[in-house]
Design an enzyme around this catalytic site. Structure first.
Site, PDB file in Angstrom:
ATOM      1  CD  GLU A 124      -2.999  -1.047   2.170  1.00 53.40           C
ATOM      2  OE1 GLU A 124      -4.060  -0.416   2.185  1.00 53.40           O
ATOM      3  OE2 GLU A 124      -2.627  -1.784   3.097  1.00 53.40           O
ATOM      4  CB  CYS A 137       2.886   7.700   2.987  1.00 55.43           C
ATOM      5  SG  CYS A 137       3.117   6.565   4.359  1.00 55.43           S
ATOM      6  CB  CYS A 144       3.971  -4.532  10.032  1.00 49.44           C
ATOM      7  SG  CYS A 144       5.229  -3.890  11.183  1.00 49.44           S
ATOM      8  CB  CYS A 148       2.060  -0.948  16.994  1.00 51.65           C
ATOM      9  SG  CYS A 148       3.838  -0.863  16.709  1.00 51.65           S
ATOM     10  CB  CYS A 151      -0.656  -0.084  13.928  1.00 48.38           C
ATOM     11  SG  CYS A 151      -0.239  -0.250  12.193  1.00 48.38           S
ATOM     12  CB  CYS A 375      -0.972   7.566  10.843  1.00 46.86           C
ATOM     13  SG  CYS A 375       0.551   8.265  10.351  1.00 46.86           S
TER      14      CYS A 375
HETATM   15  S1  SF4 Z   1       2.829   1.156  13.649  1.00 46.60           S
HETATM   16 FE1  SF4 Z   1       2.050  -0.556  12.416  1.00 46.60          FE
HETATM   17  S2  SF4 Z   1       3.289  -0.605  10.561  1.00 46.60           S
HETATM   18 FE2  SF4 Z   1       4.366   0.683  12.077  1.00 46.60          FE
HETATM   19  S3  SF4 Z   1       5.737  -0.739  13.150  1.00 46.60           S
HETATM   20 FE3  SF4 Z   1       3.853  -0.715  14.375  1.00 46.60          FE
HETATM   21  S4  SF4 Z   1       2.620  -2.429  13.540  1.00 46.60           S
HETATM   22 FE4  SF4 Z   1       4.246  -1.999  12.044  1.00 46.60          FE
END
Ligand code: SF4
Length: 392
Positions: A124, A137, A144, A148, A151, A375
């Protein structure tokens, strides 16, 4: 030439991200069945590649300019090359490996591209039009591996790291879509490595991609126009500090205590706040006068946005004597994440507390929330009920 070029493509292969080896020191046996992606080569590597197929350097430079400066995504479009060479390149190598699955346009003009790699992995990229300079971006990984909790990308898990060519191509696709093939951006471009993935877990390919994009005979987007955001991979922060031509650095913080950060960003269990901020302090010593280390702070209502937490954050940064700049990012809500954004009043109050303690603080305006482009919202969403317009 055909045989030689094909043979070399197979022998060189594409470089495996995170393999710790490069073209220079090994002939990587990766994607053996895939024709080599020429976007993965620096200009010098392309010259070397052509030399092995007995093609002169100027041809390689023509192709490099065709791919990067003219942003052509097929060899057929490079009409300045002899027909036979074009046909050759077309059948033995690749000028493009990403395909656009869909493109969403937000009511604020932000565009999100959902693409696929040759092996069907989601990628993306977001284009954000701005008053003075547009921003792209890009993603450094498909999915990933970090977890987090605020996210959406985390929920995908990691498919794989992207190659330098796949990183560069995201930018080419977004530029061509916004301005037309090969057309110059009217206001200049900033790049941010804040899409899917942890860039510093794909450090070598990322840095290679930035080098390719900085080439004056190519896209000519210099590292000074690029910001990379990390969740806090400490060894790479130190490594970046030693590089002269490097992008700007932003650290995603989200909490000012280990207890809360362990919960929100589990990477903190590996590199605790103390160690992270010590690395930031070292990094700061490599900055030019007037430059600041940037920290991103996602604001989650009732979780990390109290007055007390603002004071903790200011004290943490001041205790390390950092010339810090903090970007407050009101959380972008995304089902099924269990968070709400802080209220605008609380964001302003939090900012006022930080500023009263000498911390330069800015509030980031959310962009593209309606199309899952903001974000923390990148999770290969392809629903048809997104508010924005899906094209393609
Ligand atoms: S914010 Fe999302 S994309 Fe960024 S490192 Fe953490 S899990 Fe990965």
């Amino acid at each position: 030439m055909a045989q030689k070029l094909l043979l070399h493509a197979r022998v060189l292969g594409e470089r495996a991200p995170d393999s710790g080896q490069g073209l220079a020191n090994g002939r990587i046996q990766m994607h053996m069945e895939q024709p080599v992606n020429l976007l993965t080569f620096t200009q010098d590597e392309l010259v070397e590649f052509f030399a092995r197929g007995s093609e002169p350097a100027y041809r390689a430079r023509q192709v490099f300019a065709g791919l990067h400066q003219r942003r052509l995504q097929s060899f057929a479009a490079m009409t300045d090359l002899p027909k036979a060479l074009r046909a050759h390149l077309e059948s033995t190598t690749k000028a493009s490996t990403l395909s656009i699955e869909s493109r969403y346009v937000s009511e604020d003009g932000t565009r999100r591209f959902l693409m696929k790699t040759h092996d069907d992995r989601p990628v993306e990229t977001v284009f954000i039009p701005e008053e003075h300079r547009d921003t792209i971006c890009f993603s450094s990984q498909s999915g990933c591996p970090l977890q987090c909790t605020f996210c959406l990308t985390a929920q995908l898990g990691l498919f794989r790291s992207l190659t330098a060519g796949e990183i560069v191509e995201q930018v080419i696709i977004a530029l061509n879509d916004a301005y037309g093939v090969g057309m110059k951006p009217p206001r200049g471009i900033n790049l941010v490595g804040m899409g899917a993935g942890e860039p510093f877990l794909n450090f070598d390919e990322l840095m290679k991609a930035l080098g390719i994009m900085a080439d004056p005979q190519g896209l000519f987007i210099v590292p000074n126009r690029v910001t990379i955001s990390t969740a806090g991979v400490v060894p790479r922060i130190r490594e970046l500090a030693a590089i002269t031509m490097r992008p700007h650095l932003a650290i995603s913080l989200a909490a000012a205590t280990d207890e809360l950060r362990n919960e929100l960003m589990p990477i903190n269990k590996k590199w605790r706040l103390e160690e992270l901020l010590n690395a930031c302090k070292e990094f700061e010593q490599s900055l030019k006068p007037g430059e600041r280390v940037t920290f991103e702070y996602v604001m989650l209502a009732g979780v990390n946005d109290s007055d007390e937490q603002a004071r903790q954050l200011a004290n943490l940064l001041n205790r390390h004597e950092l010339r810090a700049k903090v970007n407050l990012i009101p959380h972008n809500p995304a089902d099924p994440l269990p968070y709400e954004p802080s209220t605008p009043d609380q964001v302003e109050w939090f900012k006022a507390i930080l500023e009263s303690k000498g911390i330069h603080t800015y509030v980031r305006r959310p962009r593209g929330r309606d199309i899952y482009a903001a974000c923390g919202q990148l999770a290969a969403r392809r629903e048809n009920n997104l508010l924005g317009v899906a094209v393609g």
